[in-house]
Design a protein around this motif. Structure first.
Motif, short mmCIF file in Angstrom:
data_model
loop_
_atom_site.label_atom_id
_atom_site.label_comp_id
_atom_site.label_asym_id
_atom_site.label_seq_id
_atom_site.Cartn_x
_atom_site.Cartn_y
_atom_site.Cartn_z
N SER A 9 0.81 -1.22 0.00
CA SER A 9 0.00 0.00 0.00
C SER A 9 0.85 1.28 0.00
O SER A 9 0.51 2.21 -0.73
N PRO A 10 1.97 1.37 0.73
CA PRO A 10 2.78 2.58 0.57
C PRO A 10 3.32 2.72 -0.85
O PRO A 10 3.32 3.83 -1.41
N ALA A 11 3.74 1.60 -1.42
CA ALA A 11 4.27 1.66 -2.79
C ALA A 11 3.21 2.16 -3.75
O ALA A 11 3.46 3.02 -4.60
N ALA A 12 1.98 1.65 -3.57
CA ALA A 12 0.88 2.10 -4.42
C ALA A 12 0.65 3.59 -4.23
O ALA A 12 0.39 4.33 -5.18
N GLY A 13 0.74 4.03 -2.96
CA GLY A 13 0.55 5.45 -2.68
C GLY A 13 1.56 6.30 -3.40
O GLY A 13 1.23 7.34 -3.97
N VAL A 14 2.82 5.87 -3.40
CA VAL A 14 3.87 6.63 -4.08
C VAL A 14 3.57 6.73 -5.57
O VAL A 14 3.59 7.82 -6.16
N LEU A 15 3.24 5.57 -6.17
CA LEU A 15 2.98 5.56 -7.61
C LEU A 15 1.78 6.42 -7.97
O LEU A 15 1.80 7.19 -8.92
N LEU A 16 0.74 6.29 -7.15
CA LEU A 16 -0.49 7.04 -7.40
C LEU A 16 -0.23 8.54 -7.34
O LEU A 16 -0.76 9.32 -8.14
N SER A 17 0.64 8.96 -6.41
CA SER A 17 0.96 10.38 -6.29
C SER A 17 1.66 10.87 -7.55
O SER A 17 1.41 11.98 -8.01
N PHE A 18 2.50 10.02 -8.09
CA PHE A 18 3.18 10.43 -9.33
C PHE A 18 2.17 10.58 -10.46
O PHE A 18 2.24 11.51 -11.25
N VAL A 19 1.24 9.64 -10.50
CA VAL A 19 0.28 9.66 -11.60
C VAL A 19 -0.67 10.84 -11.49
O VAL A 19 -0.88 11.58 -12.44
N LEU A 20 -1.22 11.04 -10.25
CA LEU A 20 -2.26 12.06 -10.10
C LEU A 20 -1.69 13.46 -9.98
O LEU A 20 -2.38 14.44 -10.21
N GLY A 21 -0.41 13.57 -9.59
CA GLY A 21 0.17 14.91 -9.46
C GLY A 21 0.33 15.31 -8.01
O GLY A 21 -0.34 14.79 -7.11
N GLY A 22 1.21 16.28 -7.83
CA GLY A 22 1.68 16.66 -6.50
C GLY A 22 0.62 17.10 -5.54
O GLY A 22 0.68 16.79 -4.36
N GLN A 23 -0.39 17.82 -6.06
CA GLN A 23 -1.34 18.36 -5.09
C GLN A 23 -2.16 17.26 -4.42
O GLN A 23 -2.81 17.51 -3.42
N TYR A 24 -2.12 16.05 -4.99
CA TYR A 24 -2.88 14.95 -4.38
C TYR A 24 -2.05 14.12 -3.40
O TYR A 24 -2.58 13.30 -2.67
N ALA A 25 -0.71 14.32 -3.44
CA ALA A 25 0.16 13.48 -2.61
C ALA A 25 -0.26 13.55 -1.15
O ALA A 25 -0.33 12.53 -0.45
N GLU A 26 -0.58 14.77 -0.68
CA GLU A 26 -0.93 14.92 0.72
C GLU A 26 -2.21 14.16 1.05
O GLU A 26 -2.31 13.49 2.07
N ARG A 27 -3.19 14.26 0.12
CA ARG A 27 -4.46 13.59 0.40
C ARG A 27 -4.29 12.07 0.40
O ARG A 27 -4.89 11.37 1.21
N ILE A 28 -3.48 11.59 -0.53
CA ILE A 28 -3.24 10.14 -0.57
C ILE A 28 -2.58 9.69 0.73
O ILE A 28 -2.98 8.69 1.36
N ALA A 29 -1.59 10.47 1.18
CA ALA A 29 -0.93 10.13 2.44
C ALA A 29 -1.91 10.19 3.60
O ALA A 29 -1.88 9.36 4.51
N ALA A 30 -2.82 11.17 3.53
CA ALA A 30 -3.78 11.33 4.62
C ALA A 30 -4.68 10.12 4.75
O ALA A 30 -5.19 9.81 5.83
N VAL A 31 -4.90 9.41 3.66
CA VAL A 31 -5.71 8.20 3.72
C VAL A 31 -4.85 6.99 4.10
O VAL A 31 -5.21 6.19 4.95
N LEU A 32 -3.68 6.92 3.45
CA LEU A 32 -2.87 5.70 3.60
C LEU A 32 -2.18 5.59 4.96
O LEU A 32 -2.09 4.51 5.52
N LEU A 33 -1.67 6.70 5.49
CA LEU A 33 -0.90 6.60 6.73
C LEU A 33 -1.75 6.11 7.90
O LEU A 33 -1.35 5.19 8.61
N PRO A 34 -2.95 6.68 8.11
CA PRO A 34 -3.78 6.13 9.21
C PRO A 34 -4.16 4.68 8.98
O PRO A 34 -4.18 3.88 9.91
N SER A 35 -4.43 4.33 7.70
CA SER A 35 -4.79 2.92 7.48
C SER A 35 -3.56 2.04 7.72
O SER A 35 -3.69 0.88 8.13
N GLY A 36 -2.37 2.61 7.49
CA GLY A 36 -1.15 1.87 7.79
C GLY A 36 -1.03 1.61 9.29
O GLY A 36 -0.63 0.53 9.73
#
Lengths: 510, 543
Positions: free
Chosen positions: A24-51
């Motif tokens: 899931s962290p790896a997916a988060g990293v890839l997804l951030s690259f795909v969706l663009g920088g402004q989404y990185a924070e939101r992706i982390a905001a979902v993934l880190l608590p679920s982690g």
């Protein structure tokens, strides 16, 4: 498959969680690259608590069953395939790191948050991606079942950590980052050479298989020595600490917290795996004393140099150099001097507890230092006057972190120290006890210097340069409290760190 | 039994709860007026809980135990009285002064630690509460934030943490000796005398507890700390807080087994301290510093009692030392409070106001019918007729002299305004402590040791107590006549040696820092990497 009955290695229930923790962290990293920088924070905001949630499920599973969680990737059993294993050590460390990383993420919202609708900015984009990468790499370090996976993990960790040092792009942080990168790469090379030697000798790198096949011979021992020194370089164990103070002191506060609390524990954890799981008892008395000697030198040097620092972040960085030293005292203390066998489980528990309590306390202290820097615009210790009136909660968090580092009860640091001292007495190695106790005194020395300056009144009323968000202070305080109350785990009925330890651990050298 | 353990727990849980309540600003602002109520549960526990009842918290792996034993109950009871009076004094003292919040937090921290230490029956709890006590006490000492207060605080916390480090080592060594998982102090004391590491453990315990008790040569923090702290804080620090280490000695040392070598050493050190405190004290002119040196002397005397008990293997020393210490709790507390009261008193009221401190001060020297005479009388049983008894008599003479010097310096500190009268809120806690210090020793004497001792009111006993006091008073005349010829000794006397040590430490520190710079150069670090690889390879191969 009759083989599967002989080998304890088969995917257990809930074993798939281990894959999820890495993927899931790896997916988060890839997804951030795909969706663009402004989404990185939101992706982390979902993934880190679920982690964090995932880590706690694994933790509870291991605790309840008292045994390991295993996942055999693709059902190819080792030595052909790769196994992921979570024993008590992994579960406890995963849990700690998830807590620290989540707290750091909350803290970082102020510095690296992206407003809705704003354009992509370099520093926040890099920070959130790197944070997820570090988290994934750490999980891989804790769960990886073979030495090559661990190599990949530790490389990932280094490459995620180095850019964190130079997020602000100033010349001196770039220099510090390069220093870190080059020295860490030297360490990687040594580790890789060692791995190749082991593979050449035993045709497997799987930890469980290797621990059964391994025997004392020059090639094995040379390989182990190379790998160990490589990991020392990455852990910044004295005297290989040249990169740590500038890197940890120069990075932004949130990054410093991750680097000091989380990243150095990764390579340390592999050293533990190597000498406790792969080749238990093979370190021998001389090797163990060498480990302890380096640790002791780190404690003395790091603490004394910390006492002389003029800047708060450098002081905390040198305190990390000293605290890393404590971690390595567990190697001689876990080894019985007479029979040269791994003996007391107390030393292992004490050492790992030290790692956990240092992780939480040091992250809290770096966050506090970051807040102080933001409020004052500098972190010169001599000019901290009045800051305790301006941001009492932050100074309180800093002090609580210090209590844990000094090792006063009920902190985790105290319990760790008690267990290590007990092991020192039981194995008759009083010299390590003296070093540990002296280190505590040095630590109280530099804590007193900082706190006395912070509570001293200032000449004119202090005007904070920025308003510190409440949640930043709360994140630091929460971690400091975790560290302070960690000692209460001693009241618990079982010792999770000993869960799923291999029986072979207590067998002497062959 | 549930009621008893609840009472026992409330003794330290109530102050702890008040401490935690200080997290809220509203509670913090109201707290000064509530300080006097925090110690009441402890007093109730002493009065209502039967001796030898205990309370355990935790699992089978680690258990914190709190229990009430006789010496502990005695000291806890009188300390609670002093904490109540000083708390009342403090609430008046704090009016119109800055930094309330800091004071109440440190006060409650110290109180929690103090009550907890008196009740702690296991080593982990003892260590924890002692650490809490140290941190709180340091905060109280540096409360005024002057240069000398900071210095006193730094010296105090440095020495206290060193002491706790030594104690921690001793505790770990003891824990290794105790069969099973028990960490009880009782079990530790039981294995101590037969332990193979007995001497090491005793050195660590004596040094650690001695530092906290201000035993010479670790006494230098006392004059610094007591003259720097706010008045009510000085009262509780000198009265109640230092007794934690006396109780530690009573509990850890194997008093039932005769250890002549250790007993002699301890008694000699204590006796020396008893006289040393007097000799340095009479050269001082600040009443707080004089009192601090009197504490050095009195603590030395208590240690000497414990030492004599160890010498003879006489278990009664525990109760005798606790009784003497209990008396000192109240007297020293009342005398420190009087420093604050007299400083607010003008010449008109000065003489009547000096009367109560005069009575209890000379009582400390052993004036018949006071608690001091009774305490000395109880201790006499253990001291025998030899050198110890001579030292005790000398100490009584010296203490009288020292106390007269205290009264003289106290009178000099009276307010310049002849009409000045101290606030009522300061006077009544002080008078109450003074009265209690006269009454409570008799009450304790009549209830606790069960009257097995000979009559303290017989003429021979009275005379034996009286003549040293008279001699001390007579000696005061020549002392004051030639006083200005005495050398001027800085407060804390041997603490000046610390400055030299400090300079040396700084030089060494700088040298290590330079070495660190060299080690962090690329060539050196690269070489270290190589050398370490070879060294580790050699180390694992070479066996």
């Amino acid at each position: 498959m009759p083989e599967a009955n002989v080998l304890p290695d088969a995917t257990t229930t809930d074993g798939a969680l281990l894959v999820l923790a890495i993927v899931s962290p790896a997916a988060g990293v890839l997804l951030s690259f795909v969706l663009g920088g402004q989404y990185a924070e939101r992706i982390a905001a979902v993934l880190l608590p679920s982690g964090l949630f995932l880590a706690s499920i694994i933790f509870v599973d291991v605790w309840r069953s008292g045994d390991r969680l295993i996942y055999i990737v693709g059902d190819w059993t080792p030595p052909l395939g790769i196994a992921l294993r979570a024993d008590g050590l992994s579960a406890a460390m995963m849990m700690t790191m998830a807590i620290v990383i989540c707290a750091v993420a909350i803290f970082a919202l102020a510095d690296f948050g992206t407003r809705a609708g704003s354009a992509e900015a370099r520093a926040p984009f890099a920070f959130w991606i790197l944070l997820m990468a570090i988290w994934g790499a750490m999980n891989m370090v804790f769960l990886g079942g073979d030495l090559f996976t661990l190599y990949v993990a530790i490389e990932l960790l280094t490459f995620a950590a180095v850019p964190l040092v130079c997020l602000d792009g100033r010349a001196e942080t770039l220099q510090a980052a390069l220093r870190y990168l080059l020295f860490a790469l030297l360490g990687s090379i040594l580790y890789l050479v060692g791995t190749a030697l082991l593979y050449g000798s035993y045709a497997t790198l799987d930890i469980v298989l290797l621990s059964r096949r391994i025997h004392m011979e020059p090639a094995t021992l040379v390989a182990a020595a190379l790998m160990t020194i490589g990991l020392f370089a990455k852990t910044a164990l004295f005297p290989l600490h040249l990169w740590l103070p500038p890197a940890h002191a120069g990075a932004p506060a949130a990054a410093s917290a991750v680097l000091s609390a989380v990243v150095v524990k990764g390579s340390f954890f592999i050293v533990v795996r190597l000498w406790f799981d792969v080749m238990p008892g093979m370190l021998g008395p001389a090797g163990a004393q060498l480990f302890g000697g380096l640790g002791a030198a780190a404690i003395v040097f790091g603490s004394v140099v910390a006492l002389q620092q003029q800047r708060l972040k450098l002081l905390i960085a040198y305190s990390t150099v000293a605290q890393i030293g404590y971690l390595f005292l567990m190697f001689p203390l876990a080894l019985d001097t007479v029979s040269a066998e791994l003996q007391s489980s107390g030393a292992l528990t004490g050492g790992m507890l030290q790692a956990i309590s240092h992780a939480t306390a040091k992250a809290a202290m770096f966050m506090a230092a970051g807040i102080i820097y933001a409020v004052l615009g500098h972190d010169r210790i001599a000019e901290l006057g009045g800051v305790a009136r301006a941001i009492p909660m932050t100074i309180f968090a800093f002090a609580l972190g210090g209590v844990s580092l000094i090792g006063l009860p009920p902190s985790g640091g105290f319990l760790a120290k008690w267990l290590l001292l007990e092991a020192a007495v039981a194995t008759g190695q009083w010299w390590w006890a003296i070093v540990m106790l002296a280190g505590g005194l040095f630590t109280s020395g530099y804590m007193f210097i900082v706190l006395s300056r912070a509570v001293a009144p200032s000449g004119e009323p202090l005007k904070p340069r920025v308003a510190v968000p409440r949640y930043q202070e709360a994140a630091a305080l929460a971690l400091a409290l975790t560290s302070l109350l960690l000692g209460l785990v001693a009241f618990g009925p079982v010792d999770i760190l000993q869960a799923g330890r291999l029986e072979s651990m207590l067998v002497g050298p062959r | 039994m549930i009621g008893e353990s609840t009472l026992l727990a409330s003794a330290f849980v109530v102050p702890l709860g008040m401490l935690l309540a200080c997290l809220w600003p509203q509670a913090r602002n109201r707290m000064p007026s509530l300080l006097a109520f925090a110690p009441f549960p402890a007093l109730a526990a002493v009065l209502l809980v039967a001796s030898d009842s205990s309370l355990a918290i935790g699992s089978t792996r680690l258990r914190l135990t709190f229990a009430m034993d006789r010496p502990g109950a005695m000291l806890l009871g009188v300390s609670a009285l002093l904490w109540i009076a000083s708390g009342a004094y403090a609430s008046q003292y704090l009016q119109g002064r800055p930094n309330h919040a800091q004071f109440v937090v440190c006060w409650l921290m110290t109180l929690t630690g103090c009550v907890g230490v008196f009740l702690a029956a296991d080593m982990v709890g003892f260590y924890f509460l002692l650490a809490l006590l140290t941190l709180g006490a340091t905060g109280l000492i540096i409360h005024h934030e002057t240069r000398s207060a900071w210095r006193a605080g730094a010296v105090y916390i440095g020495l206290a943490l060193l002491a706790e480090t030594l104690l921690l080592m001793a505790f770990v060594l003891l824990a290794a000796q105790i069969p099973g998982d028990s960490l009880l102090i009782r079990d530790a004391a039981a294995v101590l005398s037969a332990s193979p590491q007995r001497n090491l453990i005793l050195v660590l315990l004596i040094a650690g507890l001695g530092m906290k008790a201000g035993l010479v040569p670790f006494h230098f923090w006392m004059p610094l700390a007591y003259s720097a702290a706010p008045t009510p804080a000085s009262a509780v620090l000198s009265g109640a807080v230092v007794k934690a280490s006396i109780l530690g000695m009573i509990r850890f040392f194997p008093l039932e087994t005769a250890l002549p070598d250790w007993g002699t050493a301890l008694a000699a050190t204590g006796g020396f301290a008893a006289l040393y405190g007097v000799v340095i004290g009479i050269t001082q002119r600040n009443p707080r510093v004089v009192l601090a040196y009197s504490s050095v002397s009195q603590m030395g005397f208590i240690v000497a009692i414990i030492g004599m008990g160890m010498l003879a293997g006489d278990g009664r020393a525990a109760l005798a030392a606790a009784f003497y210490a209990a008396h000192h709790v109240l007297v020293k507390g009342a005398l420190f409070l009087s420093v604050g009261v007299i400083a607010a008193t003008g010449s008109r009221l000065l003489w009547p106001m000096l009367l109560p401190p005069a009575i209890i001060a000379v009582g400390l020297g052993g004036l018949p019918l006071t608690g001091g005479a009774l305490a000395k009388f109880v201790a006499d049983e253990l001291l025998g007729d030899g050198t110890a008894s001579t030292i005790a008599t000398l100490s009584a003479v010296g203490t009288t002299l020292l106390m007269l010097q205290f009264l003289r310096s106290l009178a000099n500190t009276a307010s310049q305004d002849p009409q000045a009268t101290p606030a009522v809120g300061l006077v009544w806690p002080w008078l109450a402590t003074a009265a209690v210090s006269l009454v409570v020793p008799w009450t304790l004497y009549l209830t606790v040791p069960a009257g097995t001792l000979p009559d303290p009111l017989s003429p021979a006993v009275l005379w034996k107590a009286l003549w040293p006091v008279l001699l001390g008073a007579a000696l005061a005349v020549p002392l004051w006549r030639w006083w200005r010829w005495l050398p001027r000794i800085p407060k804390g006397d041997i603490v000046v040696a610390l400055d030299g040590g400090m300079r040396m430490a700084v030089t060494w520190g700088k040298a290590l820092e330079r070495l660190d710079c060299v080690l962090r150069q690329w060539p050196t670090a690269g070489a270290s990497l190589l050398v370490l690889t070879i060294a580790l390879g050699a180390a694992v191969l070479a066996r």
